[in-house]
Design a protein around this motif. Structure first.
Motif, PDB file in Angstrom:
ATOM      1  N   ILE A   1     -54.018  36.726  11.248  1.00  0.00           N
ATOM      2  CA  ILE A   1     -55.126  35.585  11.464  1.00  0.00           C
ATOM      3  C   ILE A   1     -54.618  34.710  12.612  1.00  0.00           C
ATOM      4  O   ILE A   1     -53.660  34.001  12.590  1.00  0.00           O
ATOM      5  N   ALA A   2     -55.285  34.831  13.593  1.00  0.00           N
ATOM      6  CA  ALA A   2     -55.185  34.010  14.982  1.00  0.00           C
ATOM      7  C   ALA A   2     -56.250  32.768  14.987  1.00  0.00           C
ATOM      8  O   ALA A   2     -57.079  32.886  15.413  1.00  0.00           O
ATOM      9  N   LEU A   3     -55.727  31.652  14.597  1.00  0.00           N
ATOM     10  CA  LEU A   3     -56.488  30.378  14.586  1.00  0.00           C
ATOM     11  C   LEU A   3     -56.659  29.968  16.042  1.00  0.00           C
ATOM     12  O   LEU A   3     -55.488  29.851  16.605  1.00  0.00           O
ATOM     13  N   ARG A   4     -57.748  29.834  16.513  1.00  0.00           N
ATOM     14  CA  ARG A   4     -57.812  29.116  17.885  1.00  0.00           C
ATOM     15  C   ARG A   4     -57.965  27.606  17.594  1.00  0.00           C
ATOM     16  O   ARG A   4     -58.873  27.006  18.491  1.00  0.00           O
ATOM     17  N   CYS A   5     -57.113  27.103  17.050  1.00  0.00           N
ATOM     18  CA  CYS A   5     -57.172  25.603  16.632  1.00  0.00           C
ATOM     19  C   CYS A   5     -55.946  25.176  16.053  1.00  0.00           C
ATOM     20  O   CYS A   5     -55.053  25.852  16.098  1.00  0.00           O
ATOM     21  N   ALA A   6     -55.781  23.721  16.154  1.00  0.00           N
ATOM     22  CA  ALA A   6     -54.365  23.011  15.649  1.00  0.00           C
ATOM     23  C   ALA A   6     -54.437  23.010  14.301  1.00  0.00           C
ATOM     24  O   ALA A   6     -53.266  23.434  13.590  1.00  0.00           O
ATOM     25  N   GLY A   7     -55.593  22.607  13.508  1.00  0.00           N
ATOM     26  CA  GLY A   7     -55.430  22.530  12.279  1.00  0.00           C
ATOM     27  C   GLY A   7     -55.294  23.499  11.313  1.00  0.00           C
ATOM     28  O   GLY A   7     -56.215  24.568  11.745  1.00  0.00           O
TER      29      GLY A   7
ATOM     30  N   HIS B   1     -50.673  38.167   0.306  1.00  0.00           N
ATOM     31  CA  HIS B   1     -51.345  39.390   0.834  1.00  0.00           C
ATOM     32  C   HIS B   1     -50.841  39.615   1.986  1.00  0.00           C
ATOM     33  O   HIS B   1     -51.505  40.795   2.722  1.00  0.00           O
ATOM     34  N   GLY B   2     -49.926  39.399   2.412  1.00  0.00           N
ATOM     35  CA  GLY B   2     -48.967  39.963   3.344  1.00  0.00           C
ATOM     36  C   GLY B   2     -49.724  39.607   4.980  1.00  0.00           C
ATOM     37  O   GLY B   2     -49.508  40.224   5.931  1.00  0.00           O
ATOM     38  N   LEU B   3     -50.513  38.704   5.024  1.00  0.00           N
ATOM     39  CA  LEU B   3     -51.218  38.165   6.115  1.00  0.00           C
ATOM     40  C   LEU B   3     -50.399  36.993   6.778  1.00  0.00           C
ATOM     41  O   LEU B   3     -49.869  36.208   6.278  1.00  0.00           O
ATOM     42  N   ARG B   4     -50.083  37.374   8.089  1.00  0.00           N
ATOM     43  CA  ARG B   4     -49.467  36.263   8.800  1.00  0.00           C
ATOM     44  C   ARG B   4     -50.586  35.315   9.613  1.00  0.00           C
ATOM     45  O   ARG B   4     -51.644  35.851   9.979  1.00  0.00           O
ATOM     46  N   VAL B   5     -50.144  34.077   9.826  1.00  0.00           N
ATOM     47  CA  VAL B   5     -51.217  33.105  10.261  1.00  0.00           C
ATOM     48  C   VAL B   5     -50.493  32.637  11.571  1.00  0.00           C
ATOM     49  O   VAL B   5     -49.401  32.111  11.582  1.00  0.00           O
ATOM     50  N   VAL B   6     -51.138  32.492  12.517  1.00  0.00           N
ATOM     51  CA  VAL B   6     -50.553  31.770  13.802  1.00  0.00           C
ATOM     52  C   VAL B   6     -51.718  30.901  14.344  1.00  0.00           C
ATOM     53  O   VAL B   6     -52.947  31.057  14.039  1.00  0.00           O
ATOM     54  N   ARG B   7     -51.330  29.808  14.905  1.00  0.00           N
ATOM     55  CA  ARG B   7     -52.355  28.822  15.570  1.00  0.00           C
ATOM     56  C   ARG B   7     -51.939  28.246  16.904  1.00  0.00           C
ATOM     57  O   ARG B   7     -50.949  28.794  17.480  1.00  0.00           O
TER      58      ARG B   7
END
Ligand code: NAI
Length: 334
Positions: A72-78, A90-96
């Motif tokens: 999940i590549a968030l295009r925001c800071a929050g 669920h083994g999902l990585r999250v970047v922001r």
């Protein structure tokens, strides 16, 4: 990498496509917000690029993982819209994008303060209507006023820098005080002291369990009568009903919002031909001393270019090494 960009607006396409000439990902754009109803549209994409009002709760994350998503590549800071524990399960990585241009939001905060104080939004309409009366447009000088800043991270600090230029006295509250903010002359105080002494209060903390409805009836009761309240952080830091009561009683003298707790159903879309069903929002709009913008603090060319580059760079790093310094984990929730 194949990336599904959710909640994509023309400006997202423009800046992401421009940045992607450097990164070469396979971008697919979807107008719709990601939710339980729309999760099927991104089936098979290893990376999902999401924004502030996309839903990333347990049900959506479980479905995404099952559909083959890994990032999940968030295009925001929050990242308050992401259930981080569920993502990890669920083994999902999250970047922001932790920082793009704090100055964009800080400058918008000042735009709200100045417009609200000098009633520029009302003056604009009056003059266009041939009404040159000044009654009701009285403001005050910022010079010498006390401003309380809650949250002195990147944006709070950039706001403090500008306000110092206006000659304001700065009070600050943050569980992790920043030496740069003290160096500007800001005095770290307790929340009660900040509420008691501030003519104007500006919110720059993230939305967490601790800051949810931080500005509630009890907090408002501790503030100066006539205080101006500005929120460019996240809507639910403010209890909207408590603020409405404060506006009705006159305890709050002005309210400037760029964010709203139920903004997911409203912001980033043209609803001008529809009947807005949110009565709390409509009540807020009815006050002459409330100025609301639709989450546009970040919306500058500089910030969008920077967001697009960091987002795609995050995806590249994840693809190449499986690691990214901008990864979000529950350790970041402090
Ligand atoms: P940051 O992480 O650099 O700073 C946040 C600061 O708030 C930290 O110093 C932290 O210690 C402090 N904090 C955390 N909980 C607190 C609490 N309960 N009370 C007081 N302080 C607390 O984040 P940054 O970049 O300054 O952004 C701040 C917030 O602004 C973001 O979390 C986001 O919600 C919002 N934002 C809004 C935008 C807009 O377009 N309106 C755009 C970008 C961010």
């Amino acid at each position: 990498m194949k990336v599904a960009v959710c909640s994509a607006h023309p400006y997202d396409r423009r800046f992401l496509q421009e940045a992607n000439t450097t990164y070469g990902h396979e971008l697919s754009f979807f107008d719709a917000r990601l939710s339980e109803e729309t999760r099927q549209m991104v089936a098979g994409f290893p990376a999902i690029c999401a924004f502030v009002n996309d839903t990333l709760n347990d049900a959506v994350l479980a479905a995404l993982a099952q559909q083959g998503t890994r990032l999940i590549a968030l295009r925001c800071a929050g990242f308050n819209n992401v259930d981080l524990a569920s993502a990890a399960r669920h083994g999902l990585r999250v970047v922001r994008v932790p920082a793009y241009s704090p100055h964009s939001v800080a400058e918008h905060t000042l735009a709200l303060i100045l417009a609200l104080n000098r009633k520029t939004h009302r003056a604009y309409n009056r003059v266009r209507d041939g009404n040159f009366s000044l009654d009701g447009l009285l403001g005050f000088e910022l010079r010498g006023r006390t401003v309380g800043i809650i949250g002195t991270g990147r944006i709070g600090l950039a706001t403090a820098e500008i306000l110092r230029g206006f000659g304001c006295r700065l009070l600050a509250h943050d569980p992790y005080p920043a030496p740069e903010c003290s160096a500007l002359g800001a005095e770290y105080v307790t929340l009660d002291e900040l509420y008691r002494d501030s003519d104007l209060i500006s919110l720059h903390c993230p939305l967490t369990q601790d800051s949810f409805h931080l500005i509630n009836t009890a907090a408002i009761g501790k503030m100066k009568r006539g205080v101006i309240l500005i929120n460019t952080s996240r809507g639910a830091v403010i209890d909207s009903l408590a603020v409405i009561a404060g506006l009705k009683s006159g305890h709050i003298g002005g309210l400037g919002l760029d964010v709203y707790e139920q903004e997911g159903d409203l912001f980033f879309q043209d609803l001008s031909c529809q009947v807005i069903q949110d009565d709390v929002f409509e009540r807020l709009l009815s006050f002459p001393n409330v100025l609301i913008t639709g989450h546009q603090g970040f919306f500058t060319a500089e910030a969008l270019a920077s967001i697009a580059h960091t987002t795609l760079h995050n995806v590249s790093l994840f693809e190449q090494s499986g690691a990214c310094p901008n990864e979000v984990t529950s350790a970041l929730v402090r």
